[in-house]
Motif scaffolding. Structure first.
Motif, PDB file in Angstrom:
ATOM      1  N   ILE A 190      -6.452 -13.614   0.516  1.00  0.00           N
ATOM      2  CA  ILE A 190      -6.179 -13.944   1.921  1.00  0.00           C
ATOM      3  C   ILE A 190      -4.678 -14.134   2.138  1.00  0.00           C
ATOM      4  N   LEU A 191      -4.032 -14.894   1.249  1.00  0.00           N
ATOM      5  CA  LEU A 191      -2.590 -15.101   1.391  1.00  0.00           C
ATOM      6  C   LEU A 191      -1.828 -13.784   1.258  1.00  0.00           C
ATOM      7  N   GLY A 192      -2.246 -12.943   0.309  1.00  0.00           N
ATOM      8  CA  GLY A 192      -1.596 -11.647   0.160  1.00  0.00           C
ATOM      9  C   GLY A 192      -1.806 -10.758   1.373  1.00  0.00           C
ATOM     10  N   ALA A 193      -3.000 -10.805   1.965  1.00  0.00           N
ATOM     11  CA  ALA A 193      -3.267  -9.995   3.155  1.00  0.00           C
ATOM     12  C   ALA A 193      -2.407 -10.442   4.332  1.00  0.00           C
ATOM     13  N   VAL A 194      -2.262 -11.759   4.489  1.00  0.00           N
ATOM     14  CA  VAL A 194      -1.408 -12.260   5.574  1.00  0.00           C
ATOM     15  C   VAL A 194       0.037 -11.831   5.360  1.00  0.00           C
TER      16      VAL A 194
ATOM     17  N   VAL B   8       4.678  -8.108   6.744  1.00  0.00           N
ATOM     18  CA  VAL B   8       5.640  -7.077   6.347  1.00  0.00           C
ATOM     19  C   VAL B   8       5.344  -5.758   7.057  1.00  0.00           C
ATOM     20  N   TRP B   9       4.077  -5.386   7.131  1.00  0.00           N
ATOM     21  CA  TRP B   9       3.701  -4.123   7.783  1.00  0.00           C
ATOM     22  C   TRP B   9       4.024  -4.145   9.265  1.00  0.00           C
ATOM     23  N   ALA B  10       3.719  -5.278   9.915  1.00  0.00           N
ATOM     24  CA  ALA B  10       3.942  -5.352  11.356  1.00  0.00           C
ATOM     25  C   ALA B  10       5.427  -5.261  11.691  1.00  0.00           C
ATOM     26  N   VAL B  11       6.259  -5.920  10.883  1.00  0.00           N
ATOM     27  CA  VAL B  11       7.695  -5.898  11.166  1.00  0.00           C
ATOM     28  C   VAL B  11       8.320  -4.579  10.745  1.00  0.00           C
ATOM     29  N   ARG B  12       7.985  -4.093   9.550  1.00  0.00           N
ATOM     30  CA  ARG B  12       8.596  -2.863   9.062  1.00  0.00           C
ATOM     31  C   ARG B  12       8.154  -1.657   9.870  1.00  0.00           C
ATOM     32  N   GLY B  13       6.915  -1.654  10.359  1.00  0.00           N
ATOM     33  CA  GLY B  13       6.426  -0.511  11.124  1.00  0.00           C
ATOM     34  C   GLY B  13       7.152  -0.321  12.442  1.00  0.00           C
ATOM     35  N   GLN B  14       7.702  -1.411  12.987  1.00  0.00           N
ATOM     36  CA  GLN B  14       8.413  -1.315  14.258  1.00  0.00           C
ATOM     37  C   GLN B  14       9.835  -1.861  14.122  1.00  0.00           C
TER      38      GLN B  14
ATOM     39  N   ILE C 210       2.239  -6.178  18.116  1.00  0.00           N
ATOM     40  CA  ILE C 210       1.611  -6.587  16.858  1.00  0.00           C
ATOM     41  C   ILE C 210       2.471  -7.613  16.113  1.00  0.00           C
ATOM     42  N   PRO C 211       3.782  -7.376  15.929  1.00  0.00           N
ATOM     43  CA  PRO C 211       4.590  -8.431  15.288  1.00  0.00           C
ATOM     44  C   PRO C 211       4.568  -9.758  16.041  1.00  0.00           C
ATOM     45  N   LEU C 212       4.550  -9.689  17.377  1.00  0.00           N
ATOM     46  CA  LEU C 212       4.490 -10.930  18.148  1.00  0.00           C
ATOM     47  C   LEU C 212       3.157 -11.633  17.955  1.00  0.00           C
ATOM     48  N   ALA C 213       2.057 -10.873  17.839  1.00  0.00           N
ATOM     49  CA  ALA C 213       0.752 -11.484  17.588  1.00  0.00           C
ATOM     50  C   ALA C 213       0.727 -12.167  16.221  1.00  0.00           C
ATOM     51  N   VAL C 214       1.326 -11.522  15.224  1.00  0.00           N
ATOM     52  CA  VAL C 214       1.413 -12.135  13.898  1.00  0.00           C
ATOM     53  C   VAL C 214       2.246 -13.422  13.967  1.00  0.00           C
ATOM     54  N   LEU C 215       3.340 -13.386  14.735  1.00  0.00           N
ATOM     55  CA  LEU C 215       4.175 -14.580  14.898  1.00  0.00           C
ATOM     56  C   LEU C 215       3.392 -15.704  15.570  1.00  0.00           C
ATOM     57  N   VAL C 216       2.554 -15.353  16.557  1.00  0.00           N
ATOM     58  CA  VAL C 216       1.712 -16.352  17.211  1.00  0.00           C
ATOM     59  C   VAL C 216       0.767 -16.998  16.198  1.00  0.00           C
TER      60      VAL C 216
END
Length: 384
Positions: free
Chosen positions: A107-111, A116-122, A262-268
């Motif tokens: 779970i921690l690795g997935a988060v 990383v994916w959300a930020v690097r993708g955009q 998506i990055p903003l949702a992860v930040l939320v």
């Protein structure tokens, strides 16, 4: 053993008269009046504060141990029902521990991977938006009567370049490498402690309680059970609330076509673990991105989405998931956040509220399973 025998009334009367005689003569008489009692209470308060400050200072010196220990306790409490369920099904303790530990790490690795994916993708779009936002701020600053001149801006840029190429920045980079090494060390230590907490947590707690007897033992048992219950409920409830917040706000941002949704949702999701302040900060960041990218009307809609999701969280999700144990007053939450941030930064802000909830939960079971400490019991209304 004669000193432990109950004494007769004549001995008590004699001791009481002696105490009264001594209290009426100097220097004891100086502490017997109201001002003396106030001074005694002040000295007691100073002593308690000094011990508390000393304990906090000691804990700050060994954060490499205390923080992994606290995080391991929180994760073990959160997954205690999973461990209990597997043991009831006959799963061996070691196998159940390994399965639960791998699930936590997954779970921690997935988060982490999602972040990383959300930020690097955009990342390219994020850089463009940041540059446009910076240019917008510069343009707005130039309209102010006290706006800096272009020569001053160039001078500040040169100072920044000099700092980046200086030895001071190099020492900062070395400090960053040291921080990464400490993080990895703490992570390995946390995983190790977590393994033992999951496997032998109840037995370890029973070993700690060996010096206690009778009512003190029962109180210590209640404190341990309450701590695990409160921490577990807090982590599970907060994670679910954070997930709902991230999904709700993320869908709203996608509908409004806000960049970096998506990055903003992860930040939320991440900021939701900081009560009150986290939701406000996430809303501000999302609104600023919408303002720079789509204009002020779109930003107002984003603010409306954030407020709607936060109202759903505060009025429905948190009361249902957290229960009465986690219902701390907003003032208490803010004070806990301030103290936690002052003591240990962002991590302190994340841990402050569950620690405060644990302390309040302990007070609620101090004199019995449903009997708070005497000073914390509600007063009965006096009928006229």
């Amino acid at each position: 053993m004669g000193m432990f025998r109950p004494r007769g009334p004549q001995y008590v009367e004699l001791e009481t008269s002696e105490v009264g005689l001594r209290a009426s003569q100097p220097p004891w008489s100086l502490w017997a009046d109201s001002f003396g009692r106030l001074a005694t209470r002040a000295l007691q308060i100073i002593l308690v504060v000094a011990i508390t400050v000393g304990a906090v200072w000691v804990l700050q010196q060994v954060t490499l141990v205390t923080i992994p220990l606290m995080l391991a306790l929180i994760f073990a409490s959160a997954f205690a029902p999973v461990m209990a369920w597997m043991k009831r099904r006959g799963v061996p303790s070691v196998l159940a521990t390994i399965i639960t530990l791998l699930a936590i790490l997954l779970i921690l690795g997935a988060v982490g991977w999602l972040i990383v994916w959300a930020v690097r993708g955009q990342w390219d779009e994020l850089a463009v938006q940041a540059q446009e936002g910076f240019q917008s701020v510069i343009s707005w600053v130039n309209t102010l009567p006290f706006a800096p001149s272009s020569e001053q801006l160039q001078d500040w840029g040169g100072q920044l370049t000099d700092f980046l190429t200086s030895a001071q920045f190099g020492s900062g980079a070395l400090a960053g490498v040291n921080a990464i090494a400490n993080f990895l060390t703490g992570l390995v230590l946390m995983v190790t402690i977590l393994f033992f907490f999951l496997k032998d947590g109840p037995q370890m707690w029973e070993f700690v309680l060996r010096p206690f007897r009778g009512s003190k033992y029962q109180r210590a048992r209640r404190i341990g059970d309450k701590t695990v219950g409160v921490l577990g409920s807090y982590v599970r409830g907060t994670a679910f609330v954070a997930f709902v917040d991230a999904v709700g706000i993320g869908i709203g941002l996608l509908i409004l076509q806000v960049p970096l949704a998506i990055p903003l949702a992860v930040l939320v999701f991440l900021l939701a673990f900081i009560p009150i302040v986290g939701a406000v900060l996430a809303g501000i960041i999302a609104a600023l991105v919408a303002l720079v990218a789509n204009g002020w009307v779109n930003a107002l809609f984003v603010v409306g989405v954030v407020i709607l999701v936060n109202q759903l969280e505060g009025n429905f999700l948190q009361p249902v998931l957290m229960g009465r144990t986690m219902r701390l007053h907003a003032f208490v939450v803010l004070i806990a956040l301030a103290v936690g941030t002052a003591v240990n930064g962002i991590l302190g802000a994340v841990l402050a509220v569950p620690i405060a909830a644990v302390l309040w939960g302990v007070v609620q079971v101090w004199d019995g399973p449903d009997r708070p400490a005497r000073w914390a019991r509600p007063k009965r209304a006096v009928s006229s």
